[in-house]
Design an enzyme around this catalytic site. Structure first.
Site, PDB file in Angstrom:
ATOM      1  N   LEU A 282     -81.926 -63.110  25.921  1.00  0.00           N
ATOM      2  CA  LEU A 282     -81.434 -62.140  24.939  1.00  0.00           C
ATOM      3  C   LEU A 282     -82.694 -61.419  24.476  1.00  0.00           C
ATOM      4  O   LEU A 282     -83.505 -61.961  23.733  1.00  0.00           O
ATOM      5  CB  LEU A 282     -80.695 -62.829  23.786  1.00  0.00           C
ATOM      6  CG  LEU A 282     -79.368 -63.472  24.187  1.00  0.00           C
ATOM      7  CD1 LEU A 282     -78.710 -64.169  22.984  1.00  0.00           C
ATOM      8  CD2 LEU A 282     -78.413 -62.452  24.796  1.00  0.00           C
ATOM      9  N   PRO A 283     -82.892 -60.176  24.960  1.00  0.00           N
ATOM     10  CA  PRO A 283     -84.198 -59.519  24.956  1.00  0.00           C
ATOM     11  C   PRO A 283     -84.671 -58.948  23.621  1.00  0.00           C
ATOM     12  O   PRO A 283     -84.717 -57.735  23.424  1.00  0.00           O
ATOM     13  CB  PRO A 283     -84.017 -58.418  26.004  1.00  0.00           C
ATOM     14  CG  PRO A 283     -82.563 -58.059  25.891  1.00  0.00           C
ATOM     15  CD  PRO A 283     -81.860 -59.364  25.622  1.00  0.00           C
ATOM     16  N   CYS A 284     -85.109 -59.829  22.735  1.00  0.00           N
ATOM     17  CA  CYS A 284     -85.650 -59.355  21.457  1.00  0.00           C
ATOM     18  C   CYS A 284     -86.954 -58.587  21.643  1.00  0.00           C
ATOM     19  O   CYS A 284     -87.368 -57.837  20.749  1.00  0.00           O
ATOM     20  CB  CYS A 284     -85.809 -60.515  20.474  1.00  0.00           C
ATOM     21  SG  CYS A 284     -86.765 -61.895  21.096  1.00  0.00           S
ATOM     22  N   HIS A 285     -87.598 -58.741  22.797  1.00  0.00           N
ATOM     23  CA  HIS A 285     -88.823 -57.974  23.050  1.00  0.00           C
ATOM     24  C   HIS A 285     -88.538 -56.473  23.133  1.00  0.00           C
ATOM     25  O   HIS A 285     -89.462 -55.666  22.994  1.00  0.00           O
ATOM     26  CB  HIS A 285     -89.533 -58.460  24.325  1.00  0.00           C
ATOM     27  CG  HIS A 285     -88.730 -58.308  25.574  1.00  0.00           C
ATOM     28  ND1 HIS A 285     -87.785 -59.243  25.966  1.00  0.00           N
ATOM     29  CD2 HIS A 285     -88.716 -57.334  26.521  1.00  0.00           C
ATOM     30  CE1 HIS A 285     -87.243 -58.847  27.108  1.00  0.00           C
ATOM     31  NE2 HIS A 285     -87.785 -57.693  27.460  1.00  0.00           N
TER      32      HIS A 285
END
Length: 167
Positions: A128-131
């Protein structure tokens, strides 16, 4: 019972934790133990089916053959945190969104700070790409893997950097 394994990646070794329901955590080499709670009954088991699938999908991501993950997740947090984490999957590969944009998608652009705090507790980074979430001015802000890693992942996804594939 929970299982864990460590997988090599171009951004350092990642510890994967899973239950029979799904992937529970992707931990960075220098992760703070208080950021994501790893259950006390966790044992090393690289053959756990969820971990095998997660490791394979991470390899595909890092070789440029996967832009989104298809894994069962076992997320533990408040209803708000889980909604924030799940909304990360809607940010397309190779793009970014601001915390305010993410908050607006969740129904209240004024909750950008709360969204940022929830993203900081995202237990399944990369998956889950919080970046992909940046400050209002486009600046890189906090990331459990470190800002250098965040920049590296964003550059990789934008096609500006090739990641070496671990052997």
């Amino acid at each position: 019972m929970h299982a864990r394994t460590v997988v090599a990646s171009p951004v350092g070794p990642l510890t994967l934790v899973a239950s029979d329901r799904g992937l529970r955590a992707v931990l960075w080499p220098s992760d703070d133990e208080r950021r994501v709670c790893v259950p006390a009954d966790t044992v090393d088991d690289p053959t756990h089916p969820v971990l095998v699938t997660a490791a394979e999908q991470l390899r595909e991501y890092f070789t440029g053959h996967r832009t989104a993950f298809d894994l069962p997740l076992d997320l533990h947090g408040t209803d708000f945190q889980i909604a924030v984490w799940r909304s990360l999957a809607a940010i397309p590969y190779g793009t970014t969104a601001t915390y305010a944009e993410q908050a607006a998608r969740l129904g209240d652009a004024k909750k950008a700070r709360a969204v940022g705090m929830a993203n900081g507790r995202n237990p399944v980074s990369i998956v889950l790409p919080c970046h992909r979430v940046v400050g209002a001015d486009g600046s890189l802000t906090g990331f459990a893997g470190g800002l250098d890693t965040k920049r590296y992942l964003l550059d990789f996804e934008a096609g500006r950097r090739a990641l070496p594939v671990p052997s």
